[in-house]
Design a protein around this motif. Structure first.
Motif, PDB file in Angstrom:
ATOM      1  N   THR A  81       0.840  -1.056  -0.260  1.00  0.00           N
ATOM      2  CA  THR A  81       0.162  -0.009  -0.077  1.00  0.00           C
ATOM      3  C   THR A  81       0.886   1.128   0.238  1.00  0.00           C
ATOM      4  OG1 THR A  81      -1.655  -1.142   1.031  1.00  0.00           O
ATOM      5  CG2 THR A  81      -1.642   1.090   1.160  1.00  0.00           C
ATOM      6  N   LEU A  82       1.723   1.278   0.916  1.00  0.00           N
ATOM      7  CA  LEU A  82       2.730   2.611   0.850  1.00  0.00           C
ATOM      8  C   LEU A  82       3.463   2.705  -0.361  1.00  0.00           C
ATOM      9  CD1 LEU A  82       3.766   2.086   4.672  1.00  0.00           C
ATOM     10  CD2 LEU A  82       1.872   3.795   3.741  1.00  0.00           C
ATOM     11  N   LEU A  83       4.100   1.734  -0.750  1.00  0.00           N
ATOM     12  CA  LEU A  83       4.835   2.020  -1.989  1.00  0.00           C
ATOM     13  C   LEU A  83       4.173   2.321  -3.170  1.00  0.00           C
ATOM     14  CD1 LEU A  83       7.618   1.767  -3.357  1.00  0.00           C
ATOM     15  CD2 LEU A  83       7.383  -0.656  -3.800  1.00  0.00           C
ATOM     16  N   GLY A  84       2.869   1.603  -2.979  1.00  0.00           N
ATOM     17  CA  GLY A  84       1.879   1.890  -4.191  1.00  0.00           C
ATOM     18  C   GLY A  84       1.538   3.408  -4.490  1.00  0.00           C
ATOM     19  N   VAL A  85       1.309   3.747  -3.064  1.00  0.00           N
ATOM     20  CA  VAL A  85       1.066   5.446  -3.060  1.00  0.00           C
ATOM     21  C   VAL A  85       2.002   6.250  -3.302  1.00  0.00           C
ATOM     22  CG1 VAL A  85      -0.271   7.262  -1.542  1.00  0.00           C
ATOM     23  CG2 VAL A  85      -1.182   4.662  -1.333  1.00  0.00           C
ATOM     24  N   ARG A  86       3.218   5.844  -2.864  1.00  0.00           N
ATOM     25  CA  ARG A  86       4.399   6.558  -3.302  1.00  0.00           C
ATOM     26  C   ARG A  86       4.494   6.622  -4.593  1.00  0.00           C
ATOM     27  NH1 ARG A  86       7.343  10.985  -2.457  1.00  0.00           N
ATOM     28  NH2 ARG A  86       9.506  10.586  -3.330  1.00  0.00           N
ATOM     29  N   CYS A  87       4.197   5.652  -5.500  1.00  0.00           N
ATOM     30  CA  CYS A  87       4.234   5.807  -6.872  1.00  0.00           C
ATOM     31  C   CYS A  87       3.176   6.557  -7.496  1.00  0.00           C
ATOM     32  CB  CYS A  87       4.043   4.501  -7.357  1.00  0.00           C
ATOM     33  SG  CYS A  87       5.271   3.244  -7.068  1.00  0.00           S
ATOM     34  N   VAL A  88       1.889   6.556  -6.882  1.00  0.00           N
ATOM     35  CA  VAL A  88       0.885   7.662  -7.050  1.00  0.00           C
ATOM     36  C   VAL A  88       1.552   9.099  -6.981  1.00  0.00           C
ATOM     37  CG1 VAL A  88      -1.104   8.766  -6.454  1.00  0.00           C
ATOM     38  CG2 VAL A  88      -0.805   6.169  -6.534  1.00  0.00           C
ATOM     39  N   VAL A  89       2.089   9.350  -6.008  1.00  0.00           N
ATOM     40  CA  VAL A  89       2.679  10.572  -5.533  1.00  0.00           C
ATOM     41  C   VAL A  89       3.902  10.968  -6.697  1.00  0.00           C
ATOM     42  CG1 VAL A  89       4.029  12.142  -4.078  1.00  0.00           C
ATOM     43  CG2 VAL A  89       2.198  10.732  -3.215  1.00  0.00           C
ATOM     44  N   LEU A  90       4.796  10.229  -6.829  1.00  0.00           N
ATOM     45  CA  LEU A  90       5.690  10.413  -7.927  1.00  0.00           C
ATOM     46  C   LEU A  90       5.035  10.486  -9.275  1.00  0.00           C
ATOM     47  CD1 LEU A  90       8.496   7.469  -6.655  1.00  0.00           C
ATOM     48  CD2 LEU A  90       8.635  10.142  -6.483  1.00  0.00           C
ATOM     49  N   GLY A  91       3.908   9.770  -9.496  1.00  0.00           N
ATOM     50  CA  GLY A  91       3.459   9.944 -10.814  1.00  0.00           C
ATOM     51  C   GLY A  91       2.858  11.469 -11.192  1.00  0.00           C
ATOM     52  N   TRP A  92       1.997  11.789 -10.125  1.00  0.00           N
ATOM     53  CA  TRP A  92       1.492  13.264 -10.299  1.00  0.00           C
ATOM     54  C   TRP A  92       2.436  14.126 -10.251  1.00  0.00           C
ATOM     55  CZ3 TRP A  92      -3.130  14.237 -12.052  1.00  0.00           C
ATOM     56  CH2 TRP A  92      -4.253  12.868 -11.858  1.00  0.00           C
ATOM     57  N   LYS A  93       3.709  13.934  -9.520  1.00  0.00           N
ATOM     58  CA  LYS A  93       4.912  14.780  -9.736  1.00  0.00           C
ATOM     59  C   LYS A  93       5.281  15.266 -10.829  1.00  0.00           C
ATOM     60  CE  LYS A  93       9.242  16.056  -7.320  1.00  0.00           C
ATOM     61  NZ  LYS A  93      10.046  15.401  -6.163  1.00  0.00           N
ATOM     62  N   ALA A  94       5.459  13.977 -11.586  1.00  0.00           N
ATOM     63  CA  ALA A  94       6.074  14.022 -12.958  1.00  0.00           C
ATOM     64  C   ALA A  94       5.187  14.665 -13.866  1.00  0.00           C
ATOM     65  CB  ALA A  94       6.342  12.580 -13.260  1.00  0.00           C
ATOM     66  N   ARG A  95       3.830  14.419 -13.961  1.00  0.00           N
ATOM     67  CA  ARG A  95       2.732  15.070 -14.649  1.00  0.00           C
ATOM     68  C   ARG A  95       2.696  16.438 -14.393  1.00  0.00           C
ATOM     69  NH1 ARG A  95      -1.528  17.300 -15.176  1.00  0.00           N
ATOM     70  NH2 ARG A  95      -3.362  16.830 -16.806  1.00  0.00           N
ATOM     71  N   HIS A 114       4.336   5.288 -13.349  1.00  0.00           N
ATOM     72  CA  HIS A 114       4.231   5.181 -12.201  1.00  0.00           C
ATOM     73  C   HIS A 114       2.832   4.683 -11.513  1.00  0.00           C
ATOM     74  CE1 HIS A 114       8.071   6.690 -10.427  1.00  0.00           C
ATOM     75  NE2 HIS A 114       8.228   7.670 -11.009  1.00  0.00           N
ATOM     76  N   ILE A 115       1.839   5.200 -12.302  1.00  0.00           N
ATOM     77  CA  ILE A 115       0.282   4.888 -12.129  1.00  0.00           C
ATOM     78  C   ILE A 115       0.290   3.421 -12.266  1.00  0.00           C
ATOM     79  CG2 ILE A 115      -1.983   5.412 -12.538  1.00  0.00           C
ATOM     80  CD1 ILE A 115      -0.674   7.553 -11.018  1.00  0.00           C
ATOM     81  N   HIS A 116       0.660   2.713 -13.294  1.00  0.00           N
ATOM     82  CA  HIS A 116       0.562   1.473 -13.543  1.00  0.00           C
ATOM     83  C   HIS A 116       1.040   0.781 -12.450  1.00  0.00           C
ATOM     84  CE1 HIS A 116      -1.233   2.644 -17.443  1.00  0.00           C
ATOM     85  NE2 HIS A 116      -1.625   1.732 -17.469  1.00  0.00           N
ATOM     86  N   ARG A 117       2.388   0.726 -12.117  1.00  0.00           N
ATOM     87  CA  ARG A 117       2.973   0.317 -11.109  1.00  0.00           C
ATOM     88  C   ARG A 117       2.104   0.268  -9.841  1.00  0.00           C
ATOM     89  NH1 ARG A 117       8.439   1.174  -7.890  1.00  0.00           N
ATOM     90  NH2 ARG A 117       8.706  -0.976  -7.180  1.00  0.00           N
ATOM     91  N   ALA A 118       1.604   1.658  -9.675  1.00  0.00           N
ATOM     92  CA  ALA A 118       0.863   1.884  -8.015  1.00  0.00           C
ATOM     93  C   ALA A 118      -0.538   1.019  -8.126  1.00  0.00           C
ATOM     94  CB  ALA A 118       0.494   3.318  -8.154  1.00  0.00           C
ATOM     95  N   GLU A 119      -1.101   0.867  -9.430  1.00  0.00           N
ATOM     96  CA  GLU A 119      -2.301  -0.027  -9.559  1.00  0.00           C
ATOM     97  C   GLU A 119      -2.074  -1.465  -9.148  1.00  0.00           C
ATOM     98  OE1 GLU A 119      -6.351  -1.277 -10.349  1.00  0.00           O
ATOM     99  OE2 GLU A 119      -5.247   0.650  -9.646  1.00  0.00           O
ATOM    100  N   ARG A 120      -0.782  -2.003  -9.919  1.00  0.00           N
ATOM    101  CA  ARG A 120      -0.370  -3.201  -9.524  1.00  0.00           C
ATOM    102  C   ARG A 120       0.084  -3.560  -7.808  1.00  0.00           C
ATOM    103  NH1 ARG A 120       2.569  -2.281 -14.331  1.00  0.00           N
ATOM    104  NH2 ARG A 120       4.623  -2.308 -13.281  1.00  0.00           N
ATOM    105  N   LEU A 121       0.389  -2.493  -7.408  1.00  0.00           N
ATOM    106  CA  LEU A 121       0.957  -2.827  -5.965  1.00  0.00           C
ATOM    107  C   LEU A 121      -0.208  -2.948  -5.093  1.00  0.00           C
ATOM    108  CD1 LEU A 121       3.934  -0.540  -5.999  1.00  0.00           C
ATOM    109  CD2 LEU A 121       3.986  -3.029  -5.092  1.00  0.00           C
ATOM    110  N   LEU A 122      -1.258  -2.089  -5.304  1.00  0.00           N
ATOM    111  CA  LEU A 122      -2.286  -1.715  -4.550  1.00  0.00           C
ATOM    112  C   LEU A 122      -3.295  -2.969  -4.899  1.00  0.00           C
ATOM    113  CD1 LEU A 122      -2.993   2.001  -5.184  1.00  0.00           C
ATOM    114  CD2 LEU A 122      -2.276   1.014  -2.935  1.00  0.00           C
ATOM    115  N   THR A 123      -3.275  -3.491  -6.030  1.00  0.00           N
ATOM    116  CA  THR A 123      -4.118  -4.544  -6.180  1.00  0.00           C
ATOM    117  C   THR A 123      -3.587  -5.875  -5.301  1.00  0.00           C
ATOM    118  OG1 THR A 123      -4.762  -3.945  -8.702  1.00  0.00           O
ATOM    119  CG2 THR A 123      -5.023  -6.141  -7.941  1.00  0.00           C
TER     120      THR A 123
END
Length: 316
Positions: A81-95, A114-123
């Motif tokens: 969960t935490l790594l997935g959300v970190r990927c979300v943060v990094l994704g929006w930062k890049a965008r 980043h978002i696709h990786r986040a989705e996999r981790l959160l799934t």
């Protein structure tokens, strides 16, 4: 002579709004995985853990110790969960917050990676622990980022709400997914917010997103006078004030993670609607704490605008 509140810096991050979250941020900055686990183990099981999750995810470089935790503990829903959300943060930062047309192809690639990786981790996180409300909450965000229909975002919200007594963060996320800019409608935004308020327990944050719903409706027009014209309508102001009375101003309300976000949204909506007396109740409770939502969309000088608004309402 300057007032004391004018001398104190505004505190705008969740970690500055609750002492326990300040501790969690220090632990995360130190890369102390056992300390992070201990913090989450100490949270009430059905509380809104999503705010604490974001505190960890907002720590620069946190992906390094979180990746080690994922690699070491194959059955940890929390680590994913935490790594997935970190990927979300990094994704929006890049965008970035630029309009879509102004985002470069390279930025979009990094964002989607980043978002696709986040989705996999959160799934994986909810597969390990189906009752992980924080992971379901963040999957509302990934649904928005991946362009999923509002119906899928609502399904994810329902799973979060099933395992969280007051899913305020999930409600605020779903409000965004239901907006016209993400394929929804203002009617669905407002219907959902009213549903949350009606179903929520009085004296909690459940349903405080009524303020968010009206803010989003106001922002469908980018002209300042139109925004204020909408928020100044008597029916709108009364509905916002009634929601505040049932949630953050209720006699049974106790500060919980997200309380500053809610008060800030109420303060913004009522102040911009010209209801200074009722906005003052929220400014008084906030002091030098605030959340940028609403304020930063209205102006680049939102910090000074917030202080000015409090003074105009008679609080600062």
């Amino acid at each position: 002579m300057l007032l004391l509140d004018q001398l104190r810096p505004l505190r705008t991050s969740d970690a500055e709004h609750s002492p326990d979250l300040a501790v969690l941020r220090r632990v995360a900055k130190a890369g102390d995985w056992p300390g992070v686990v201990a913090h989450f183990d100490g949270l009430p099981p059905r509380a809104d853990h999503a705010v604490a999750v974001r505190v960890v995810a907002d720590v620069d470089g946190a992906e390094r110790f979180l990746q080690r935790a994922v690699d070491t503990d194959r059955d940890s829903s929390l680590a994913r969960t935490l790594l997935g959300v970190r990927c979300v943060v990094l994704g929006w930062k890049a965008r970035t917050s630029a309009y879509a047309a102004n985002v470069s192809p390279a930025q979009w690639r990094v964002f989607h990676d980043h978002i696709h990786r986040a989705e996999r981790l959160l799934t994986d996180a909810v597969a390990i622990e189906p009752g992980n409300a924080a992971a379901w909450t963040e999957r509302i965000v990934t649904a928005r980022a991946m362009g999923f229909a509002p119906e899928e975002a609502r399904r994810r919200y329902d799973r979060a709400a099933e395992h969280c007594d007051v899913p305020y963060t999930a409600q605020a996320h779903l409000i965004q997914n239901l907006c016209p800019k993400w394929g929804g409608s203002i009617k669905s935004v407002q219907d959902f917010a009213r549903e949350c308020l009606k179903a929520g327990k009085p004296g909690t944050l459940a349903g405080a997103v009524v303020a968010n719903a009206h803010i989003e409706r106001a922002f469908t027009d980018d002209r300042l006078f139109r925004i204020r014209d909408y928020l100044s309508r008597r029916q709108v102001r009364d509905e916002i004030a009634a929601a505040a009375a049932r949630t953050v101003l209720h006699g049974d309300f106790e500060q919980e993670h997200g309380w500053v976000r809610a008060h800030s949204a109420f303060a913004f909506a009522l102040y911009e609607g010209g209801d200074l007396p009722r906005s003052a109740q929220h400014f008084a409770r906030l002091g030098n704490l605030m959340a940028p939502y609403g304020w930063e969309q209205m102006s680049n000088n939102w910090r000074s605008d917030f202080r000015h608004a409090g003074r105009t309402a008679g609080v600062r």
